[in-house]
Motif scaffolding. Structure first.
Motif, short mmCIF file in Angstrom:
data_model
loop_
_atom_site.label_atom_id
_atom_site.label_comp_id
_atom_site.label_asym_id
_atom_site.label_seq_id
_atom_site.Cartn_x
_atom_site.Cartn_y
_atom_site.Cartn_z
N GLU A 165 54.81 90.49 -56.01
CA GLU A 165 55.18 89.20 -55.44
C GLU A 165 55.29 88.21 -56.60
N LEU A 166 56.43 87.55 -56.72
CA LEU A 166 56.61 86.57 -57.79
C LEU A 166 57.30 85.34 -57.23
N ALA A 167 57.21 84.24 -58.00
CA ALA A 167 57.83 83.00 -57.55
C ALA A 167 58.38 82.23 -58.75
N ILE A 168 59.49 81.55 -58.50
CA ILE A 168 60.12 80.68 -59.49
C ILE A 168 60.20 79.28 -58.89
N HIS A 169 59.69 78.29 -59.61
CA HIS A 169 59.74 76.91 -59.14
C HIS A 169 61.11 76.30 -59.42
N GLU A 170 61.51 75.44 -58.52
CA GLU A 170 62.80 74.76 -58.69
C GLU A 170 62.59 73.25 -58.66
N TYR A 171 62.97 72.59 -59.74
CA TYR A 171 62.83 71.15 -59.88
C TYR A 171 64.22 70.52 -59.83
N GLN A 172 64.42 69.62 -58.90
CA GLN A 172 65.74 69.01 -58.74
C GLN A 172 66.13 68.20 -59.97
N ASP A 173 65.15 67.44 -60.53
CA ASP A 173 65.47 66.57 -61.64
C ASP A 173 65.62 67.32 -62.96
N LYS A 174 65.25 68.61 -62.98
CA LYS A 174 65.38 69.39 -64.20
C LYS A 174 66.57 70.35 -64.16
N ASN A 175 67.33 70.26 -63.05
CA ASN A 175 68.53 71.08 -62.89
C ASN A 175 68.24 72.58 -63.06
N THR A 176 67.11 73.02 -62.55
CA THR A 176 66.78 74.44 -62.64
C THR A 176 67.55 75.22 -61.58
N ASP A 177 67.95 76.41 -61.92
CA ASP A 177 68.67 77.29 -60.99
C ASP A 177 67.81 78.53 -60.77
N ALA A 178 66.93 78.44 -59.77
CA ALA A 178 65.98 79.53 -59.51
C ALA A 178 66.70 80.82 -59.12
N VAL A 213 61.48 78.54 -50.00
CA VAL A 213 60.58 77.77 -49.15
C VAL A 213 60.17 76.51 -49.89
N SER A 214 59.59 75.57 -49.16
CA SER A 214 59.06 74.38 -49.81
C SER A 214 57.82 74.74 -50.61
N TYR A 215 57.52 73.93 -51.60
CA TYR A 215 56.35 74.17 -52.44
C TYR A 215 55.07 74.16 -51.60
N PHE A 216 54.97 73.22 -50.68
CA PHE A 216 53.78 73.14 -49.83
C PHE A 216 53.63 74.40 -48.99
N ASP A 217 54.71 74.84 -48.36
CA ASP A 217 54.62 76.03 -47.50
C ASP A 217 54.26 77.28 -48.30
N PHE A 218 54.76 77.35 -49.53
CA PHE A 218 54.41 78.52 -50.35
C PHE A 218 52.92 78.52 -50.67
N LEU A 219 52.39 77.39 -51.12
CA LEU A 219 50.97 77.34 -51.47
C LEU A 219 50.08 77.54 -50.25
N ASN A 220 50.56 77.12 -49.08
CA ASN A 220 49.75 77.20 -47.86
C ASN A 220 50.08 78.45 -47.04
N ARG A 221 50.65 79.46 -47.69
CA ARG A 221 51.14 80.65 -46.99
C ARG A 221 50.05 81.43 -46.27
N VAL A 222 48.83 81.45 -46.82
CA VAL A 222 47.76 82.25 -46.20
C VAL A 222 47.32 81.64 -44.88
N ARG A 223 47.60 80.36 -44.69
CA ARG A 223 47.25 79.72 -43.42
C ARG A 223 47.95 80.42 -42.26
N MET A 224 49.19 80.88 -42.47
CA MET A 224 49.92 81.60 -41.44
C MET A 224 49.20 82.89 -41.07
N GLU A 225 48.68 83.58 -42.08
CA GLU A 225 47.96 84.82 -41.82
C GLU A 225 46.65 84.53 -41.09
N GLU A 226 46.00 83.42 -41.46
CA GLU A 226 44.77 83.04 -40.76
C GLU A 226 45.04 82.78 -39.28
#
Length: 520
Positions: free
Chosen positions: A303-316, A339-352
């Motif tokens: 499982e891996l993730a790439i962050h995307e910043y709008q102001d840095k013009n990143t292309d994830a 997914v949104s950054y918040f939803d990714f970090l809070n992903r285990v809440r869904m499993e709970e």
């Protein structure tokens, strides 16, 4: 003011006399002046593990660090006192580490949880000042209002700041930024002697490093200054499946060697249909992976993730495409979702939520977490598979690499000495996150699971593998001495300096309570 303090001290004396007596005089919740002591409650003898149930004699819901200090100062200067104290955060210990048999439990969520966010300038970092009893989810929600967030996380966010900093705090960002204890600028601590100390790497540094990863043995964290950074808007979340352990670990090590590109790396074992389903609850994308479990096959998922910043013009998306070309996953089993950054970090809440709906959250959790040297990961997985039943295993087995150069050796956390001796930068965390449903697993079944995990931990500690427990649990001081190895003397010296009577964290079972001959 002086009269109130006098009355408070008298009431504390009366309370402690009652607690020290064979007869317990506390029969109902009572207020002892400003110190709000309650009769023992069900939650104070309960934790997430639901394996150990040690009841305290009283619970303190402190309204300020000063109240915690007052209690510990009195206990450390009272010749008749036999009382120990444990700080309890969100209650996610496994083996009663935050319990205090016949002692006092301090419920940390009663402290004011105000969170103060400070955006840094070019020469100074951004940070948050937050109560030790606040939850990481609260810090995330508040910091995102300023476009900021902590750098390092735990997978589950409904844990207290002080609780995870007393252990280490690890997740898929640890390879990049280090554990949570490597991302703290300052602490407010109440020591076992009742002293209130503000500490940092340059101010009272010995206490600062002792408390970080110190298992609650040296002081209670009442405030932390946590390092923040700019928060991304979106996250490209990726899962890739493997049928070979060596290929799986090689690709994981390839990914953690790209910290400038990759932002998160974890992985888990896929043992059966149930484990595949459970691990997919939070992943909001259809996964057409149909493994063959009939022949005892075990599969793995990166499982891996790439962050995307709008102001840095990143292309994830482009980054993910480039990375996928370098990995050796099973063909056509590479899945991505945004997914949104918040939803990714809070992903285990869904499993709970899913487990709660099935009645599988508030059940015994005989978990085992191990730091395993790179050189011993193959042998450890073989050992683990020889001591669990993959076909009916209920839970998750996490497997992912950390980099030792992101950990500060001054803290109290112990990593495998075999890795240090061999100069190995990679250490794996293996988390056996097993559940024991009482409907299908009797008390005898639970004892069997605990015995197997104990056997795995003991066998893995052998020099051939050289593993160490994370969130450790040991049956005797001799085992603790082996756990700390060459750092045991430093750990004892810190205990003698900051909690000489061993008042704090009796549930860890490291130091027996000692007494003072000084009377008040």
């Amino acid at each position: 003011m002086e009269f109130d303090m006098f009355c408070t001290r008298i009431n504390v004396v009366l309370l402690l006399l009652a607690l020290s007596s064979p007869c317990k005089f506390i029969q109902s919740p009572m207020d002892f002046g400003p110190l709000n002591f309650l009769q023992t409650t069900n939650t104070s003898s309960l934790d997430f593990g639901r394996i150990v149930f040690n009841s305290p004699s009283a619970v303190l819901r402190a309204q300020s660090p000063e109240e915690i200090s007052m209690l510990l100062r009195f206990l450390s200067s009272s010749s008749f006192s036999k009382i120990t104290v444990a700080a309890r955060g969100a209650g996610h210990s496994i083996h009663g580490q935050a319990q205090a048999l016949d002692g006092i439990v301090i419920e940390m969520d009663s402290l004011p949880s105000a969170i103060s966010i400070h955006r840094g300038a070019e020469s100074s970092p951004s940070y948050a000042d937050v109560s030790g009893g606040a939850l990481w989810i609260q810090l995330l929600e508040e910091s995102l209002k300023f476009g900021l967030a902590p750098r390092s996380w735990t997978d589950y966010l409904y844990l207290t700041i002080g609780g995870t900093l007393s252990n280490a705090g690890i997740s898929g960002q640890t390879f990049k930024y280090g554990p949570q204890i490597s991302n703290v600028l300052q602490l407010d601590v109440v020591t076992g002697k009742g002293e209130q100390v503000t500490c940092s790497p340059t101010e009272s540094s010995e206490l600062f490093y002792a408390v970080l990863g110190g298992l609650g043995q040296f002081g209670i964290i009442t405030r932390a200054r946590v390092l923040l950074q700019d928060a991304p808007e979106k996250v490209k979340w990726v899962r890739a499946f493997y049928d070979d352990l060596e290929t799986f670990t090689q690709d994981q090590e390839l990914l953690v060697a790209m910290p400038d590109v990759v932002d998160y790396v974890e992985g888990f074992m896929v043992l059966n249909e149930e484990s595949l389903h459970s691990s997919s609850i939070a992943f909001p994308s259809h996964v057409e992976f149909k493994p063959d479990f009939q022949h005892g096959n075990v599969y793995y998922c990166i499982e891996l993730a790439i962050h995307e910043y709008q102001d840095k013009n990143t292309d994830a998306e482009q980054v993910v495409n480039e990375i996928s070309k370098e990995l050796s996953y099973i063909p056509f089993h590479f899945y991505t979702v945004e997914v949104s950054y918040f939803d990714f970090l809070n992903r285990v809440r869904m499993e709970e939520i899913n487990l709660r709906s099935r009645g599988l959250w508030e059940v015994p959790h005989p978990w085992l977490n191990m730091f395993v040297p790179k050189s011993g990961i193959k042998e450890f997985i073989e050992l683990l598979l020889g001591n669990i039943s993959p076909s009916d295993f209920e839970g998750l087995v996490l497997v992912y690499p950390l980099l030792t150069d992101k950990w500060d050796a001054n803290t109290s956390v112990v990593l495998p000495e075999a890795s240090e001796a061999a100069g190995q930068e990679v250490v794996y965390i293996v988390g056996v996150l097993q559940s024991a449903d009482p409907a299908t697993c009797s008390a005898e079944c639970l004892r069997s699971l605990l015995y197997r995990h104990h056997h795995v931990a003991q066998a893995a500690a052998d020099p051939q593998i050289g593993a160490k427990q994370y969130l450790p649990h040991h049956p005797s001081q001799g085992h603790w001495r082996d756990h700390f190895g060459r750092r045991w003397d430093r750990f004892m010296d810190r205990k003698a300096r900051f909690d000489p009577l061993s008042i704090l964290s009796p549930g860890q079972g490291i130091f027996p309570r000692t007494y003072t001959s000084i009377s008040t």
